[in-house]
Design an enzyme around this catalytic site. Structure first.
Site, PDB file in Angstrom:
ATOM      1  N   LYS A  72      31.966  43.138  47.472  1.00 11.81           N
ATOM      2  CA  LYS A  72      32.497  44.487  46.912  1.00 11.81           C
ATOM      3  C   LYS A  72      31.469  45.400  46.515  1.00 11.81           C
ATOM      4  CE  LYS A  72      35.569  45.871  43.093  1.00 11.81           C
ATOM      5  NZ  LYS A  72      36.254  45.565  41.824  1.00 11.81           N
ATOM      6  N   SER A 148      41.223  46.791  41.909  1.00  8.77           N
ATOM      7  CA  SER A 148      40.257  47.728  42.593  1.00  8.77           C
ATOM      8  C   SER A 148      39.372  46.789  43.702  1.00  8.77           C
ATOM      9  CB  SER A 148      39.268  48.081  41.312  1.00  8.77           C
ATOM     10  OG  SER A 148      38.644  46.965  41.039  1.00  8.77           O
ATOM     11  N   SER A 172      41.715  43.062  38.880  1.00 11.66           N
ATOM     12  CA  SER A 172      41.183  43.456  40.297  1.00 11.66           C
ATOM     13  C   SER A 172      40.734  42.420  41.064  1.00 11.66           C
ATOM     14  CB  SER A 172      39.863  44.405  40.051  1.00 11.66           C
ATOM     15  OG  SER A 172      40.308  45.459  39.755  1.00 11.66           O
TER      16      SER A 172
HETATM   17  N1  GLN Z   1      43.938  48.140  37.280  1.00 10.96           N
HETATM   18  C1  GLN Z   1      42.845  48.003  36.008  1.00 10.96           C
HETATM   19  C2  GLN Z   1      42.076  49.079  35.977  1.00 10.96           C
HETATM   20  O1  GLN Z   1      42.230  50.098  36.397  1.00 10.96           O
HETATM   21  C3  GLN Z   1      41.783  46.901  36.470  1.00 10.96           C
HETATM   22  C4  GLN Z   1      40.862  47.212  37.221  1.00 10.96           C
HETATM   23  C5  GLN Z   1      39.722  45.886  37.210  1.00 10.96           C
HETATM   24  O2  GLN Z   1      40.203  44.905  36.920  1.00 10.96           O
HETATM   25  N2  GLN Z   1      38.602  46.327  37.682  1.00 10.96           N
HETATM   26  O3  GLN Z   1      41.328  49.247  34.942  1.00 10.96           O
END
Ligand code: GLN
Length: 473
Positions: A72, A148, A172
């Site tokens: 990532k 994400s 994410s």
């Molecule tokens: N969807 C969540 C957010 O927007 C979690 C994102 C994540 O785990 N990085 O913060």
């Protein structure tokens, strides 16, 4: 079977038998990426020559010797870009060092290969917040891969990677794994070093693998976990051999079903697949137990105070002086800060910085931030109580299958609510895995559904055990 659609376990066997070489794997993978990444958009960049050079030197006596792992784009790998899906870092940042997780992968012989798209600074659940391109779900190209870590999941699902690393602050790793039909595990907070992971919300962030099988997840975890003196929150506990949790039965294991997680509003197809999965676990000898996590309803609002608060502090470093985009048009210093950040950050990141700064500001701190910290304690205590009665907890990973691209783009609140089942796990610091558990019909397509299995602190072994038993059944 092509090498890029293999599992780590299979590649290891074939490497050991000298049927293939690490070079063959990189070459095969690079070919698939060249042909398919234009459509899927999983990778932002990849350096074939570098990976081939590392493949030549791969030590096959090491446990992950010669295995390429996609990364990532918020995890630093020496000499490679690390854009965080942001304009802020896409122009002039090259990672000067390896993240702790990367050092561990290298020590086990693995080759970091390719940088995977993500929501900007990991804020989002669709990868649509990336400033650098669209990532598509391999199961339906009109749909999001989740986020994400959307690139990390799409790469595995689309056979553009054998396995990848993602990061999980509120879901994410697990949510994109669910939406793309992969296995994704977020370990206990502190299991894997966060050194070199670009910080979003430091008290919630964890790195973890996205893979095709539970076995591969266990194999990677074996080499990712452990104390790192450069991350004071990393835990000084030896990692067990997680693969020894595999292949064991789950007879008599108590499986908690939180009544607050099985609610109306969940997509009918998701609900049906998860119920069928629970029946299957029962068939394997597990004992379902209804439990209650009474503070579930405040999980999302608690998270959307704590995570932005931490993000607003963490992202202060991107000011165009030491790190990040530097505006060309600025006159004085103040203008330099303002214009660099205005130009460098996208709308979701700005929204979070505003929210976070607001809840930390004097006069609002007690009403929001402090209150959220108290709510977080209550959420953690809910899990502690529940785990007096059960060994693991199961739920859907996401209340819906993958949306169409653009569907929630102008509705951040609806997008936030999608994290309802994954966020409490981060707030409580617990390990959670998502595994494929069937499909849900949407728009005439069958889309993957994920089953989430949550464990006690440091009890990754039991969630892997349940996941593996389910996968094999
Ligand atoms: N969807 C969540 C957010 O927007 C979690 C994102 C994540 O785990 N990085 O913060």
């Amino acid at each position: 079977m092509s090498l890029s659609s293999s599992t780590i376990a299979t590649l290891r066997r074939r490497l050991a038998a000298r049927e293939i070489s690490p070079r063959d794997i990189i070459t095969d993978l690079a070919g698939t990426i060249e042909t398919r990444n234009g459509t899927l958009g999983a990778y932002l960049t990849w350096d074939v020559d570098k990976a081939l050079a590392e493949a030549e030197k791969a030590d096959l006596s090491l446990p992950l010797g010669g295995i390429p792992i996609g990364i990532k784009d918020n995890i630093n790998v020496t000499g490679q870009p690390c854009t965080c899906g942001s304009r802020m870092l896409s122009e002039n940042y090259t990672a000067p060092y390896d993240a702790g997780a990367i050092t561990r992968l290298r020590n086990a012989g693995a080759i970091p290969f390719g940088r995977l798209n993500m929501d900007e600074f990991a804020m989002g659940s669709s990868t649509e917040n990336s400033a650098l391109g669209v990532t598509r779900n391999p199961h339906d190209l009109d749909r999001i891969p989740g986020g994400s870590s959307g690139g990390s999941a799409a790469a595995v699902a689309g056979n553009l990677a054998v396995a990848t690393l993602g990061s999980d602050t509120g879901g994410s790793i697990r949510q994109p794994a669910a939406l793309c039909g992969c296995v994704g595990i977020k370990p206990t907070y502190g299991r894997i070093s966060r050194f070199g992971l670009v910080a979003f919300a430091s008290s919630l962030d964890q790195i973890g693998p996205i893979t095709r099988t539970v076995e591969d997840a266990a194999l990677l975890l074996n080499h990712l976990c452990g104390k790192d003196p450069r991350d004071s929150t990393s835990l000084d506990v030896p990692a067990p051999d997680f693969t020894s949790a595999l292949g064991r039965d789950i007879k008599g294991l108590r499986i908690g079903l939180p009544k607050e997680y099985f609610i109306s509003g969940i997509h009918a197809g998701v609900s049906a697949s998860v119920q069928a999965a629970i029946k299957k676990l029962e068939g394997l000898g597990a004992i379902p137990v209804e439990i209650s996590l009474p503070h579930t309803d405040v999980g999302v609002s608690t998270y959307y105070i704590i995570a932005p608060a931490e993000a607003s502090a963490n992202l202060a470093r991107f000011d165009g002086v030491r790190y990040g985009h530097r505006s060309a048009g600025a006159g004085d210093l103040m203008e330099h800060y303002m214009m660099s950040r205005e130009e460098g950050f996208g709308p979701e990141v700005k929204r979070r910085i505003l929210l976070g700064t607001y809840v930390l500001s004097s006069g609002y701190y007690d009403a929001y931030y402090l209150k959220a910290q108290r709510a977080r304690t209550l959420i953690r205590q809910d899990f502690e109580k529940a785990f007096e009665q059960v060994d693991v907890i199961v739920s859907p990973t996401s209340p819906t299958p993958a949306h169409r691209l653009g569907e929630l783009k102008d509705n951040p609140l609806a997008a936030y609510l999608e994290d309802i089942f994954t966020i409490p796990v981060n707030l409580a610091g617990l390990p959670g895995i998502s595994i494929p558990c069937g499909t849900a019909e949407e728009g005439g397509r069958q889309l993957p559904v994920g089953l989430q299995i949550i464990g006690k602190p440091l009890d990754e072994a039991n969630i892997l055990r349940v996941a593996d038993a389910f996968e094999k059944a």
